[in-house]
Scaffold this active site. Sequence first.
Site, PDB file in Angstrom:
ATOM      1  CB  CYS A  90      -0.800   0.023   1.072  1.00 23.92           C
ATOM      2  SG  CYS A  90      -2.055   1.150   1.422  1.00 23.92           S
ATOM      3  CD  GLU A 138      -6.893   1.149  -3.600  1.00 22.54           C
ATOM      4  OE1 GLU A 138      -7.059   1.815  -2.733  1.00 22.54           O
ATOM      5  OE2 GLU A 138      -6.004   0.681  -3.850  1.00 22.54           O
TER       6      GLU A 138
HETATM    7 CO    CO Z   1      -3.692   0.702   0.090  1.00 27.94          CO
END
Ligand code: CO
Length: 158
Positions: A90, A138
């Site tokens: 991420c 997400e």
């Molecule tokens: Co992320």
Amino acid sequence: MLDIVLHPNKILRQVSAPITLEDLSNPEFKTLISEMTETMIEKDGVGLAAPQIGKNIRLIIVKNQEQVLIMINPKIIKKSWAKKIEDEGCLSVLGSDGLPYYLPVARHQKISVNYTNISGEKKNIKATNFLARAIQHEIDHLDGVLFIDKALKNETKN
Ligand code: CO
């Protein structure tokens, strides 16, 4: 390019608010989407959620081959029982070297997602494997969830 909000930060832990059709008609909204897209590509990410650029609204963008899928108020309406474990990282979660790191996460292999597109139309997409994983990652951001919360930390990898 927009700044990416980094973990730990409260912004990444909030439940984001739904986007209204009125928000969509605001020209600033289109600017935000192009800036997010630019930032994702620049940072070599496969997806980006609005909280990651400091906005707690239900907007995600996901790379789908050569295209960028813009999903407003995305909601998973169906998911496969089967899950698949793959490494995930991420842009908001960096290691001590300042780079994203990767951990294995189990995700549903197939999902069906309702969302609104940039023109305000209701859409549905059925996604599998990599795209399904990216969308689940997400959407988690919109609920204040990070991949490190779900990572299978006990599975040591070399
Ligand atoms: Co992320």
